[in-house]
Design a protein around this motif. Structure first.
Motif, short mmCIF file in Angstrom:
data_model
loop_
_atom_site.label_atom_id
_atom_site.label_comp_id
_atom_site.label_asym_id
_atom_site.label_seq_id
_atom_site.Cartn_x
_atom_site.Cartn_y
_atom_site.Cartn_z
N SER A 46 0.71 -0.82 0.06
CA SER A 46 0.05 0.13 0.27
C SER A 46 0.57 1.26 0.08
N LEU A 47 0.21 2.13 -0.90
CA LEU A 47 1.50 3.72 -1.17
C LEU A 47 0.47 4.29 0.21
N LYS A 48 1.30 4.89 0.77
CA LYS A 48 1.50 5.68 2.48
C LYS A 48 2.09 7.32 1.78
N PRO A 49 1.35 8.61 2.24
CA PRO A 49 2.52 9.68 1.85
C PRO A 49 3.49 9.83 3.23
N ASP A 50 3.64 8.57 4.04
CA ASP A 50 4.50 8.31 4.90
C ASP A 50 5.58 8.09 4.55
N TYR A 51 5.19 8.02 3.55
CA TYR A 51 6.86 7.15 2.93
C TYR A 51 6.81 6.91 1.41
N PHE A 52 6.03 8.06 0.85
CA PHE A 52 6.30 8.39 -0.79
C PHE A 52 7.85 8.41 -1.17
N TRP A 63 -1.06 -15.87 5.91
CA TRP A 63 0.40 -17.10 6.05
C TRP A 63 0.68 -17.85 5.64
N GLU A 64 -0.37 -18.82 5.77
CA GLU A 64 -0.23 -20.68 5.70
C GLU A 64 -1.21 -21.17 4.73
N LEU A 65 -2.47 -20.07 4.44
CA LEU A 65 -3.45 -20.31 3.91
C LEU A 65 -3.32 -19.76 2.28
N TYR A 66 -2.21 -18.65 2.46
CA TYR A 66 -1.65 -17.87 1.47
C TYR A 66 -0.86 -18.84 0.82
N ARG A 67 0.73 -19.75 1.40
CA ARG A 67 0.98 -20.74 0.58
C ARG A 67 0.69 -21.14 0.21
N ALA A 68 -0.91 -22.09 1.08
CA ALA A 68 -1.96 -22.95 -0.12
C ALA A 68 -1.89 -22.97 -1.18
N VAL A 69 -2.97 -21.26 -1.05
CA VAL A 69 -3.53 -20.91 -2.60
C VAL A 69 -2.53 -20.69 -3.77
N ILE A 70 -1.73 -19.96 -3.67
CA ILE A 70 -0.83 -19.75 -4.01
C ILE A 70 0.01 -21.25 -5.24
N GLU A 71 0.07 -22.38 -4.58
CA GLU A 71 0.36 -23.13 -5.05
C GLU A 71 -0.72 -24.41 -5.63
N ARG A 72 -1.85 -23.38 -5.42
CA ARG A 72 -2.71 -24.11 -7.01
C ARG A 72 -2.99 -23.30 -7.75
N ALA A 73 -2.96 -21.41 -7.46
CA ALA A 73 -2.84 -20.46 -8.30
C ALA A 73 -1.87 -20.30 -9.01
N GLY A 74 -0.40 -20.48 -8.86
CA GLY A 74 0.37 -19.34 -9.28
C GLY A 74 1.38 -18.62 -8.99
N PRO A 75 2.07 -18.12 -9.21
CA PRO A 75 2.31 -16.42 -8.62
C PRO A 75 1.71 -15.53 -8.87
N VAL A 76 0.81 -15.17 -8.85
CA VAL A 76 -0.52 -14.66 -8.60
C VAL A 76 0.25 -12.86 -7.68
N PRO A 77 0.03 -11.53 -8.40
CA PRO A 77 0.59 -10.78 -7.39
C PRO A 77 -0.18 -10.55 -6.47
N THR A 78 0.68 -9.55 -5.30
CA THR A 78 -0.23 -10.28 -4.08
C THR A 78 0.22 -8.58 -3.05
N LEU A 79 -0.50 -8.85 -2.45
CA LEU A 79 -0.88 -7.05 -1.59
C LEU A 79 0.06 -7.19 -0.47
N ILE A 80 0.97 -6.93 0.46
CA ILE A 80 1.21 -6.43 1.50
C ILE A 80 0.03 -5.30 2.18
N GLU A 81 -1.18 -4.70 2.39
CA GLU A 81 -2.26 -4.28 2.55
C GLU A 81 -2.00 -3.31 4.68
N ARG A 82 -1.45 -2.00 3.79
CA ARG A 82 -1.07 -2.04 5.72
C ARG A 82 -1.84 -0.57 5.64
N ASP A 83 -2.91 0.56 6.88
CA ASP A 83 -3.41 1.89 6.02
C ASP A 83 -3.62 2.01 7.67
#
Lengths: 285, 246
Positions: free
Chosen positions: A12-18, A238-258
């Motif tokens: 996520s892009l925030k003004p704090d660290y533009f 993270w565990e769910l994510y690992r299992a998902v991308i093993e099936r879905a492949g390398p999908v662009p992934t965002l770390i959301e922080r607001d």
């Protein structure tokens, strides 16, 4: 050029660290913003977004299109959205399976609805209008649930699959939302994900959550998880994510922080964890 | 009304017209109102600094419950917040608070206004007095100005905005303020009553001679050359091709 071209894990892009964001050269890095914050006539905010878009892929993640309202998207809002899309040429555009506007007011939250035939027709139509206006496919995000809504005729996964079928849209799978909803509505997150239409997923969201502080006077014995985006991503997510991308492949992934935003380096380290998982997949035969 | 519209109406009533309810309803209500209060705090930082965060958030919550946003661009939320504060009984002892909110609002508007070059002082200096008198100067899209009768609103606002102590003694007299964006950032300075009426006249599309007359009417003896130089230096006017440039 040693950075991979393909967008990997983003932040996520925030003004704090533009400035740190603009100058960062981490491979596969991209940024996501809420377009509503940049629907301005001019000024430094837009200048910063232009500077980021010059160096990094950008994703526009709308929170206000109110797709699940029984009315077409607001024409002025859609026009502003299109203007921004034309300006920054984002790699992805996404919106939510929720509503937030009615009667001329905007309610800054992602509100629920019964997954009925009426809702399906309305939302598919609204998505089609947005895609026509923006001239591109958009991804629709699965929402967070805090209470059971009566009147569902479809499971969420079937509803999303049907929306893809009718409108040609893609999906944004928010794994933290699945984890929270599974806790709040008492279902199994892993099972939910097994039925998720992964072939339509264009982006994945990971985020942190918090525990609702129950109001003693009103305490009904329910302890809910809240999609607060103010904590690091939790281990089970993270565990769910690992299992998902093993099936879905390398999908662009965002770390959301607001909220409760740490330094850019701390976020970058968390993002590196997702990037490493994606790169491991890409190196597999 | 369709079933979906009926569901929405009932859901909102549950959030706005009731308290309590199941934990899930409270989460939606709290999330929604928190987003409104957060937006107000971001948009009115000087008001928040003056009254302190707890007081501010309590007042903002009262406003948010009765005045939901009408635009997804939350940086615009709080259009009516200054008027609300002017009539908010717990703020009766702080008569300057509404004015401070108007300047915070002015800052937000200046911050997101359209990009446009400022009229350069040199271009004006090249004009003959007659040509200058007939010229209409357009305020820059980012320029905002206010006059406050009887209250040192600009002194209070600027000190708090710059996180400085309010100068003592505080003189209880009328003050004006000018906010501009000559470069990337919004800037502010005090502005006399003549300047405020001069800019009002310019915004109405009056030529410079008529704007000057207006300024003199409100403040006889105003040094117009100095006033114009001050406004130009601040970037209060938008650049336009001058007649002789065609």
């Amino acid at each position: 050029m040693n950075a991979p071209i393909r967008p990997g894990a983003g932040l996520s892009l925030k003004p704090d660290y533009f400035q740190a964001a603009r100058d960062c050269r981490a491979g596969g890095l991209w940024f996501e913003v809420h377009p509503e914050n940049y629907m301005v006539d001019g000024g430094p905010r837009l200048a910063w977004l232009d500077a980021i878009a010059e160096r990094h892929p950008l994703s526009l993640h709308g929170v206000a299109m109110s797709l699940a309202a029984p009315a077409p998207p607001d024409a002025r809002h859609l026009r502003r959205f299109r203007k921004l899309v034309e300006r920054v040429d984002p790699m992805l555009v996404s919106e939510h399976l929720a509503w937030s506007a009615t009667g001329g007011h905007y309610y800054p939250d992602l509100l629920p609805f019964p997954r009925s035939d009426e809702a399906l027709a309305v939302i598919a139509d609204n998505i089609a209008r947005v895609q026509d206006s923006l001239g591109r496919r958009i991804a629709i995000e699965n929402p967070t649930h805090y209470l059971p809504v009566p009147g569902h005729r479809y499971t969420e996964q079937a509803f999303l699959a049907e929306l893809c079928e009718r409108s040609g849209c893609g999906l944004l799978l928010d794994i933290n939302n699945v984890f929270i909803s599974a806790h709040n509505l008492c279902f199994d997150a892993q099972r939910y994900l097994l039925d998720f239409p992964l072939s339509a997923v264009m982006e994945i969201h990971l985020a942190g959550h918090s525990v609702d502080a129950p109001d003693q006077a009103e305490d009904t014995g329910e302890t809910l998880l809240i999609d607060s985006h103010d904590q690091p991503v939790a281990d089970p997510v993270w565990e769910l994510y690992r299992a998902v991308i093993e099936r879905a492949g390398p999908v662009p992934t965002l770390i959301e922080r607001d909220g409760n935003i740490p330094s850019f380096d701390v976020l970058l380290a968390e993002r590196a964890r997702a990037q490493a998982l994606l790169e491991r997949l890409e190196s597999m035969p | 009304m369709t079933a979906l519209a009926g569901f929405q109406r009932d859901f909102l009533r549950n959030l706005y017209d009731a308290d309590g309810g199941r934990a899930g309803v409270r989460v939606y209500r709290n999330t929604l109102l928190k987003a409104c209060v957060d937006a107000l705090q971001a948009n009115f930082p000087t008001v928040a600094r003056l009254v302190g965060e707890p007081w501010f958030r309590a007042a903002a919550l009262v406003y948010a419950r009765t005045s939901p946003p009408n635009d997804p661009r939350l940086y615009l939320y709080g259009d009516g917040f200054a008027d609300f504060l002017a009539g908010f009984e717990p703020a009766a002892g702080l008569p300057y608070l509404a004015g401070v909110a108007r300047l915070d609002r002015g800052w937000s508007e200046a911050h997101v206004a359209a990009d446009r070059s400022c009229l350069a002082a040199a271009l004006v200096a090249e004009q003959t007095p007659d040509a200058l008198a007939a010229r209409v100067l357009s305020p820059h899209p980012a320029a905002r100005w206010h006059w406050f009768d009887d209250q040192p609103v600009f002194t209070l606002w600027s000190a708090n905005r710059e996180q400085r102590a309010v100068p003592e003694p505080l003189h209880w007299r009328g003050e004006g303020a000018l906010l501009t964006r000559p470069g990337a950032e919004v800037r502010w300075q005090a502005l006399g009553v003549a300047g405020v009426f001069f800019l009002n006249a310019c915004a109405e599309g009056l030529p410079l001679a008529a704007a000057a007359e207006r300024a003199l009417k409100h403040k006889p003896g105003t040094d117009l050359a100095t006033l114009l130089a001050t406004l130009l230096k601040a970037g209060a006017f938008a650049a336009e091709p001058l007649p002789h440039c065609h």
